[in-house]
Structures are given as C-alpha cells and as structure tokens.
Write a protein that holds these residues in place. Structure first.
Motif, PDB file in Angstrom:
ATOM      1  N   ALA A 116      -5.900  -0.868  37.414  1.00  0.00           N
ATOM      2  CA  ALA A 116      -6.551  -1.232  38.670  1.00  0.00           C
ATOM      3  C   ALA A 116      -5.673  -2.165  39.491  1.00  0.00           C
ATOM      4  O   ALA A 116      -4.800  -2.863  38.971  1.00  0.00           O
ATOM      5  CB  ALA A 116      -7.887  -1.907  38.373  1.00  0.00           C
ATOM      6  N   GLY A 120      -9.101  -4.623  43.269  1.00  0.00           N
ATOM      7  CA  GLY A 120     -10.161  -3.917  42.555  1.00  0.00           C
ATOM      8  C   GLY A 120     -10.682  -4.711  41.380  1.00  0.00           C
ATOM      9  O   GLY A 120     -11.897  -4.773  41.139  1.00  0.00           O
ATOM     10  N   GLU A 224     -12.583   1.711  42.252  1.00  0.00           N
ATOM     11  CA  GLU A 224     -11.301   2.401  42.226  1.00  0.00           C
ATOM     12  C   GLU A 224     -11.320   3.596  41.270  1.00  0.00           C
ATOM     13  O   GLU A 224     -10.543   3.667  40.313  1.00  0.00           O
ATOM     14  CB  GLU A 224     -10.169   1.433  41.856  1.00  0.00           C
ATOM     15  N   PRO A 254      -9.679  -1.193  49.804  1.00  0.00           N
ATOM     16  CA  PRO A 254      -9.457   0.223  49.580  1.00  0.00           C
ATOM     17  C   PRO A 254      -8.068   0.709  49.964  1.00  0.00           C
ATOM     18  O   PRO A 254      -7.567   1.663  49.375  1.00  0.00           O
ATOM     19  CB  PRO A 254     -10.529   0.878  50.465  1.00  0.00           C
ATOM     20  N   ALA A 257      -5.911   0.484  46.998  1.00  0.00           N
ATOM     21  CA  ALA A 257      -6.409   1.118  45.776  1.00  0.00           C
ATOM     22  C   ALA A 257      -5.480   2.247  45.347  1.00  0.00           C
ATOM     23  O   ALA A 257      -4.882   2.932  46.176  1.00  0.00           O
ATOM     24  CB  ALA A 257      -7.813   1.656  46.008  1.00  0.00           C
TER      25      ALA A 257
END
Length: 286
Positions: A116, A120, A224, A254, A257
């Motif tokens: 991640a 996230g 995520e 985001p 991500a």
C-alpha cells in the motif's frame, strides 16, 4: 472394509471432515444424515486406508490444546457464517477471550493491498480507529499493508478486533506478523481460521480466508484495492454474493494509489460505493 469403532462426537466428526473434505462436497449429505454418520460412511468406504487410520477424538483433543473448535449450535458460533450456504465451514478454529458471535455481529472488514501507499496505510488506520471508537469490530487478515494498518488502528480505537488467518492458529501468516496476532488476542480480540493447527498457508487457504473475512462482517471496506490480490478481491466478491455492502475508501490520496483503475472499476460498475470516512460507512449501514 473398515469397521467404525464407537460413535464419535459431532464436534470430532466435523473437525475430521474439515480436514479431508471441503464443505461444498459434503453439505448435502451432511444435512441428510448428520456429521457423525457421514464420517462413519466415508471411513467405511475409503479404499486408501487414510481415514481408517485417523483417530478423530484424540486428534481433536490435541488440536484444542492450541485453539478451540467452534461448530454450529455453539453459543460462540457466528450465525453470519450460515449465509455461506453450502460453503459454510463445518466449524472454525478460534483463539482469544472475546465472544466471536458478538464481535462478528458488529464487524466491518477493512482490507486492501499489501504494498500500500503511505497515504493508503494512513487512511486505513484512521478508518479502523474511528470504527473501533464507534464500537465496531474491525475485521481483517494479518497481511502486510492495509490489513496491518487496520489492525493497528483498531487497537488505537480501543475495541477488540477479529483477525482471520489462512493457516493453523499455532502460527500466523505472514510468519513475521506474530506480534500483531498476539496484540489482537491480548486486547480481547479473536483470531479465527478455517484450518486446524498445523495447516500451512496456500492459495486455497487464502481464498477461503477471504470468504470468511466477508462472511464474518456486516460490510467490507476496500482501501487501495488491486485486481490481483486474493483477500480483498475475494472478500468483495463474497460480500456482494451475500448481499452485504462493499465500499471503497476514496479519501486515501487516490492519485498516489498503486491501482486507481481497480477502485474506479468497482465504483463505475456499481459493485461498490464510495466513502470518505468511517462516519460515511456507519451512515450507509444505518
């Protein structure tokens, strides 16, 4: 031909059949004649000798030195698992002092990618912290990344958590997450597995574990999500099949991500709903 000795208990019969048979393969016969009679018939018909050599009661007693085997009808049995139908486990192995049934009844799964992003991980921890502070049980595996952040956030939120693991409860997977597992148990949480002590993790056990993560929870929140990671992918599929809400946390930076397209795909196809905070999740569930 094998002649069965004295009839064994239902608990031992369920435990032994969970070792040798998947629930889907025996669910119809299990419902028809019950676990004890079914075990005797399977052992009697076995041509390999493996079942005849197995001693269900001693094996169960030894395994329960590590974890207790909870079956349907027990006070601790989480009735949410009944929604799995033919895939419902014959029983689950449990460690911890918490009440599995009560924890499951208010559980929300938080899961996602192992590798991640920093954003996230931070967002998953905050989400789990807020859910726990609101009295919800956070459910996740012990995977690295999002699942680890969720477990740590639940600890900071002060509520017991559920950890669902893809191996026997004499160890954990990944192996180096032993401290995280210990923390879940020390804080009044519960560790759950579909597999008896001594079972190693595999692609099969990971998929089953993902189904349990979803089935033991009232909703699944993906942070995520990635298209090729077993637990979050299978957990979201199972939740949809059980008609339980699936959410994607969008307040997790985001643009940084790893797989923004995976989240967008779930949202654009209506497979998941966007949420930004724990309050959004709780409001949607209410």
């Amino acid at each position: 031909m094998f002649s069965s000795p004295a009839r064994i208990s239902e608990r031992a019969a369920r435990a032994v059949q969970s070792v040798f048979r998947s629930p889907e393969k025996i669910s119809a016969r299990l419902a028809d004649i019950g676990p004890t009679a079914l075990w005797e018939r399977l052992a009697d018909a076995d041509q390999t000798g493996r079942l005849a050599e197995y001693r269900p009661e001693p094996e169960l007693s030894t395994a329960q030195l590590t974890a207790r085997f909870v079956i349907p009808g027990d006070a601790a049995w989480p009735t949410a698992l009944d929604a799995l139908g033919n895939a419902r486990p014959l029983g689950v192995w449990v460690r911890g002092s918490g009440d599995l049934a009560a924890l499951s009844a208010r559980a929300i799964a938080v899961t996602g990618r192992r590798a991640a992003s920093e954003g996230g991980t931070r967002a998953a921890g905050q989400l789990a912290r807020d859910l726990a502070s609101a009295g919800r049980t956070v459910t996740s595996a012990l995977s690295y990344g999002i699942d680890t952040a969720a477990q740590r956030g639940a600890y900071e939120g002060g509520a017991p958590a559920l950890a669902v693991v893809p191996c026997g409860l004499d160890t954990c997977h990944p192996y180096h997450q032993a401290d995280l597992l210990h923390g879940v148990l020390a804080r009044g949480g519960v560790a759950v597995s579909a597999y008896r002590p001594g079972t190693a993790a595999s692609s099969v056990t990971l998929a089953t574990t993902a189904q349990l993560v979803a089935a033991l929870s009232t909703a699944v929140v993906l942070v995520e999500p990635a298209p090729d990671v077993t637990v979050p992918l299978e957990a979201s599929r199972t939740a949809r099949r059980l008609h339980r809400p699936v959410f994607v946390l969008t307040d997790a930076e985001p643009h940084s991500a790893p797989h923004p397209d995976a989240a967008a795909g779930l949202l654009n196809t209506g497979q998941a709903r966007a949420v930004g905070t724990a309050a959004d999740v709780l409001a949607a569930l209410s």
